[in-house]
Scaffold this active site. Structure first.
Site, short mmCIF file in Angstrom:
data_model
loop_
_atom_site.label_atom_id
_atom_site.label_comp_id
_atom_site.label_asym_id
_atom_site.label_seq_id
_atom_site.Cartn_x
_atom_site.Cartn_y
_atom_site.Cartn_z
N SER A 146 0.86 -1.09 0.04
CA SER A 146 0.12 -0.06 -0.07
C SER A 146 0.62 1.23 0.00
CB SER A 146 -0.74 -0.08 1.31
OG SER A 146 -1.60 1.22 1.31
N TYR A 159 -2.52 -0.81 10.39
CA TYR A 159 -2.53 -0.89 8.97
C TYR A 159 -1.07 -0.59 8.29
CZ TYR A 159 -4.01 -1.23 4.12
OH TYR A 159 -4.21 -1.63 2.81
N LYS A 163 1.70 -2.73 6.51
CA LYS A 163 2.48 -2.51 5.27
C LYS A 163 3.93 -2.08 5.33
CE LYS A 163 -1.33 -3.71 3.27
NZ LYS A 163 -1.31 -5.23 2.51
#
Length: 254
Positions: A146, A159, A163
């Site tokens: 991402s 999150y 990543k």
């Protein structure tokens, strides 16, 4: 005088494994690889969803098989890959997000997101690489990361952590497996219009913030990821490993 020729992006004769293959980015990646001639094994947790997707692929003349599997079950995943591999191409696309302010993060949410986004991706990559090394074959492993693997984001501490971890894992594996001609890279999308992103895009002020950050002025579509997947999987990317391809409409450039 002989002129150079562009390496082919065809994947005929290649076997690809795609996780999260029944929706969103994973579905797009699977379609892209199948269109390029690969035999694609579609992985998702739900048997019915996998069977439906395989039938649709086959109806379009694409080579596809299904593998209902929860990749967070590390032992079951290792056994499955050993039984049906080796795979020339892996796309690690299964992912999870549970957004909240960092101060409100719950341990169960942290564990769920890291177990899928990092641990499962790590061991699946290891298992596919092990099969390739055992068979003496080269390969291309693609992790769907991402833009949040390179920047921070509101309510996205967990999150972002997963990543960023995926980016570091990719670089280390690329170095280790390069002598075996196994390439490892990431694709780093911005917000893509998928069911996973709808929870954010449905909030008007968040969508306005996103569109302001994306310099090209629009949210991404699954189709924006598909060409990059085929490219990194193919001989056209034969000297590319240990790096990332950011597809973010200019977000991180600013």
């Amino acid at each position: 005088m002989t002129l150079p020729r562009t390496p082919s992006m065809r994947l005929d004769g290649k076997r690809a494994l795609v996780t999260g293959a029944t929706s969103g980015i994973g579905e797009g990646c699977a379609v892209a690889l199948a269109e390029a001639g690969a035999h694609v094994t579609l992985v998702a947790r739900t048997m019915a969803a996998v069977e439906e997707q395989v039938a649709l692929f086959q109806s379009l003349g694409w080579a596809a098989t299904g593998l209902p599997l929860d990749i967070t079950d590390i032992d079951a995943t290792e056994a499955a890959i050993a039984a049906i591999g080796p795979f020339d191409i892996l796309v690690n696309s299964a992912g999870l997000a549970r957004h909240s302010p960092a101060i409100d993060t719950k341990p169960d949410d942290y564990d769920a997101v890291t177990d899928l986004n990092v641990k499962a991706a790590y061991f699946l990559s290891r298992n596919v690489a092990k099969g390739l090394i055992g068979a003496g074959k080269p390969g291309s492993l693609i992790n769907i990361s991402s833009q949040m693997g390179h920047v921070g984001g509101i309510d996205r501490a967990v999150y972002c952590a997963t990543k960023h971890s995926l980016e570091g894992m990719t670089k280390a594996m690329a170095i280790e497996w390069a002598p075996h001609q196994i390439r490892v890279n990431t694709i780093c999308p911005t917000f893509i219009r998928t069911p996973l992103a709808e929870q954010t895009l449905a909030i008007q002020e968040r969508r306005a913030w996103i569109e302001e950050k994306i310099k090209l002025g629009r949210v991404g579509e699954v189709e924006d990821i598909m060409g990059a997947t085929t490219f990194l999987a193919s001989d056209a990317a034969a000297l590319i490993t240990g790096t990332h391809l950011i597809i973010d409409g200019g977000w991180t450039a600013g």
